[in-house]
Design a protein around this motif. Sequence first.
Motif, mmCIF file in Angstrom:
data_model
loop_
_atom_site.group_PDB
_atom_site.id
_atom_site.type_symbol
_atom_site.label_atom_id
_atom_site.label_comp_id
_atom_site.label_asym_id
_atom_site.label_seq_id
_atom_site.Cartn_x
_atom_site.Cartn_y
_atom_site.Cartn_z
ATOM 1 N N ASN A 173 0.830 -1.193 0.000
ATOM 2 C CA ASN A 173 0.000 0.000 0.000
ATOM 3 C C ASN A 173 0.878 1.262 0.000
ATOM 4 O O ASN A 173 0.631 2.201 -0.759
ATOM 5 C CB ASN A 173 -0.939 -0.006 1.214
ATOM 6 N N SER A 174 1.943 1.283 0.806
ATOM 7 C CA SER A 174 2.843 2.449 0.882
ATOM 8 C C SER A 174 3.558 2.659 -0.450
ATOM 9 O O SER A 174 3.681 3.795 -0.938
ATOM 10 C CB SER A 174 3.864 2.258 2.008
ATOM 11 N N ILE A 175 4.032 1.577 -1.054
ATOM 12 C CA ILE A 175 4.729 1.677 -2.356
ATOM 13 C C ILE A 175 3.767 2.130 -3.443
ATOM 14 O O ILE A 175 4.093 2.996 -4.264
ATOM 15 C CB ILE A 175 5.403 0.329 -2.721
ATOM 16 N N GLU A 176 2.580 1.579 -3.481
ATOM 17 C CA GLU A 176 1.602 1.957 -4.506
ATOM 18 C C GLU A 176 1.235 3.434 -4.394
ATOM 19 O O GLU A 176 1.133 4.132 -5.397
ATOM 20 C CB GLU A 176 0.354 1.076 -4.414
ATOM 21 N N LEU A 177 1.018 3.905 -3.168
ATOM 22 C CA LEU A 177 0.691 5.319 -2.983
ATOM 23 C C LEU A 177 1.851 6.216 -3.412
ATOM 24 O O LEU A 177 1.642 7.251 -4.051
ATOM 25 C CB LEU A 177 0.324 5.601 -1.514
ATOM 26 N N SER A 178 3.075 5.823 -3.088
ATOM 27 C CA SER A 178 4.242 6.635 -3.390
ATOM 28 C C SER A 178 4.608 6.587 -4.879
ATOM 29 O O SER A 178 4.770 7.627 -5.517
ATOM 30 C CB SER A 178 5.425 6.180 -2.554
ATOM 31 N N TYR A 179 4.719 5.391 -5.445
ATOM 32 C CA TYR A 179 5.228 5.252 -6.805
ATOM 33 C C TYR A 179 4.159 5.251 -7.880
ATOM 34 O O TYR A 179 4.391 5.726 -8.990
ATOM 35 C CB TYR A 179 6.113 3.999 -6.916
ATOM 36 N N PHE A 180 2.984 4.726 -7.599
ATOM 37 C CA PHE A 180 1.949 4.644 -8.628
ATOM 38 C C PHE A 180 0.965 5.807 -8.542
ATOM 39 O O PHE A 180 0.413 6.226 -9.547
ATOM 40 C CB PHE A 180 1.214 3.309 -8.559
ATOM 41 N N SER A 181 0.765 6.358 -7.339
ATOM 42 C CA SER A 181 -0.140 7.499 -7.186
ATOM 43 C C SER A 181 0.623 8.822 -7.162
ATOM 44 O O SER A 181 0.017 9.882 -7.164
ATOM 45 C CB SER A 181 -0.964 7.366 -5.904
ATOM 46 N N GLY A 182 1.947 8.751 -7.065
ATOM 47 C CA GLY A 182 2.770 9.944 -7.132
ATOM 48 C C GLY A 182 2.827 10.768 -5.863
ATOM 49 O O GLY A 182 3.188 11.932 -5.908
ATOM 50 N N MET A 183 2.484 10.173 -4.742
ATOM 51 C CA MET A 183 2.541 10.911 -3.474
ATOM 52 C C MET A 183 3.971 10.938 -2.948
ATOM 53 O O MET A 183 4.735 10.006 -3.165
ATOM 54 C CB MET A 183 1.643 10.241 -2.423
ATOM 55 N N THR A 184 4.282 12.008 -2.232
ATOM 56 C CA THR A 184 5.573 12.074 -1.548
ATOM 57 C C THR A 184 5.477 11.245 -0.271
ATOM 58 O O THR A 184 4.369 10.900 0.181
ATOM 59 C CB THR A 184 5.927 13.531 -1.188
ATOM 60 N N TYR A 185 6.608 10.936 0.352
ATOM 61 C CA TYR A 185 6.586 10.161 1.598
ATOM 62 C C TYR A 185 5.748 10.856 2.680
ATOM 63 O O TYR A 185 4.935 10.207 3.322
ATOM 64 C CB TYR A 185 8.000 9.885 2.093
ATOM 65 N N PRO A 186 5.903 12.184 2.875
ATOM 66 C CA PRO A 186 5.060 12.848 3.878
ATOM 67 C C PRO A 186 3.561 12.756 3.535
ATOM 68 O O PRO A 186 2.725 12.625 4.425
ATOM 69 C CB PRO A 186 5.536 14.297 3.874
ATOM 70 N N GLU A 187 3.232 12.801 2.238
ATOM 71 C CA GLU A 187 1.821 12.683 1.848
ATOM 72 C C GLU A 187 1.297 11.281 2.138
ATOM 73 O O GLU A 187 0.157 11.114 2.579
ATOM 74 C CB GLU A 187 1.642 13.014 0.357
ATOM 75 N N VAL A 188 2.129 10.270 1.897
ATOM 76 C CA VAL A 188 1.725 8.890 2.215
ATOM 77 C C VAL A 188 1.506 8.770 3.718
ATOM 78 O O VAL A 188 0.519 8.174 4.177
ATOM 79 C CB VAL A 188 2.768 7.862 1.716
ATOM 80 N N ALA A 189 2.399 9.356 4.502
ATOM 81 C CA ALA A 189 2.278 9.303 5.962
ATOM 82 C C ALA A 189 0.984 9.970 6.409
ATOM 83 O O ALA A 189 0.243 9.435 7.253
ATOM 84 C CB ALA A 189 3.486 9.975 6.613
ATOM 85 N N ALA A 190 0.679 11.118 5.844
ATOM 86 C CA ALA A 190 -0.546 11.828 6.219
ATOM 87 C C ALA A 190 -1.776 11.044 5.767
ATOM 88 O O ALA A 190 -2.766 10.940 6.506
ATOM 89 C CB ALA A 190 -0.546 13.220 5.609
ATOM 90 N N HIS A 191 -1.740 10.479 4.564
ATOM 91 C CA HIS A 191 -2.874 9.730 4.004
ATOM 92 C C HIS A 191 -3.183 8.483 4.836
ATOM 93 O O HIS A 191 -4.350 8.126 5.006
ATOM 94 C CB HIS A 191 -2.568 9.345 2.554
ATOM 95 N N THR A 192 -2.149 7.824 5.320
ATOM 96 C CA THR A 192 -2.344 6.582 6.082
ATOM 97 C C THR A 192 -2.328 6.807 7.589
ATOM 98 O O THR A 192 -2.478 5.849 8.346
ATOM 99 C CB THR A 192 -1.241 5.556 5.724
ATOM 100 N N ALA A 193 -2.150 8.069 7.996
ATOM 101 C CA ALA A 193 -2.074 8.409 9.424
ATOM 102 C C ALA A 193 -1.023 7.567 10.135
ATOM 103 O O ALA A 193 -1.239 7.002 11.197
ATOM 104 C CB ALA A 193 -3.446 8.253 10.091
ATOM 105 N N THR A 194 0.168 7.491 9.476
ATOM 106 C CA THR A 194 1.285 6.717 9.998
ATOM 107 C C THR A 194 2.469 7.658 10.124
ATOM 108 O O THR A 194 2.673 8.520 9.264
ATOM 109 C CB THR A 194 1.622 5.558 9.021
ATOM 110 N N PRO A 195 3.296 7.498 11.142
ATOM 111 C CA PRO A 195 4.474 8.362 11.274
ATOM 112 C C PRO A 195 5.392 8.229 10.046
ATOM 113 O O PRO A 195 5.549 7.144 9.484
ATOM 114 C CB PRO A 195 5.165 7.855 12.536
ATOM 115 N N LEU A 196 5.991 9.347 9.663
ATOM 116 C CA LEU A 196 6.868 9.393 8.490
ATOM 117 C C LEU A 196 8.007 8.384 8.564
ATOM 118 O O LEU A 196 8.259 7.675 7.573
ATOM 119 C CB LEU A 196 7.411 10.814 8.284
#
Length: 188
Positions: A142-165
């Motif tokens: 899920n983290s890889i798909e959001l970052s590489y396939f959806s184009g989110m930055t790591y901080p955006e993935v963290a915010a989207h999943t409510a997980t620490p960076l």
Amino acid sequence: MNRTDPGNDLAHLLVESAAGDHSAFARLYDLTSARVYGLVLRILHDRSHAEEVVQESYLRYWQHASEYDPARGSVISWMMTIAHRRSVDRVRSEELHRQRGSQYSTANTAVPPAPVTEPLEQREEAATLRQCLSRLTELQRNSIELSYFSGMTYPEVAAHTATPLPTIKSRIRDGLRSLRTCVKTGEQ
């Protein structure tokens, strides 16, 4: 005609040519063509082009004989200047023609078709990648798909999943290592 001074002879022949005397122009040609041709050939380095330029030059001499001004130099100097200019114009024209031909060739070079094997290889690589992605944990995938396939930055993935960076960075790093190992070995 003064036979002792070739310059006067050429000047007289040019004056006669300006009046339309064909035999005077033929005599002018006989007396000067070797020098004119030699000059043009030294510039152009091509016999057929040199012959064309000499012909063009003599046509110009015939058409503009009345414009010759003895105060500005000798007849042969006038003739050689015209021949030189026409030769340089020909060199420039030929160079421009070569450049345009080269540009046209470059612009119109056919792109070789992709080999038949490329789409097949791409499908196989995509299938391997999908298989390797399915072997990751749900959180890594899920983290890889959001970052590489959806184009989110790591901080955006963290915010989207409510997980620490730092956790997102670790999941993605570990997931990418697993993917690299899986793809290299080709495990399916």
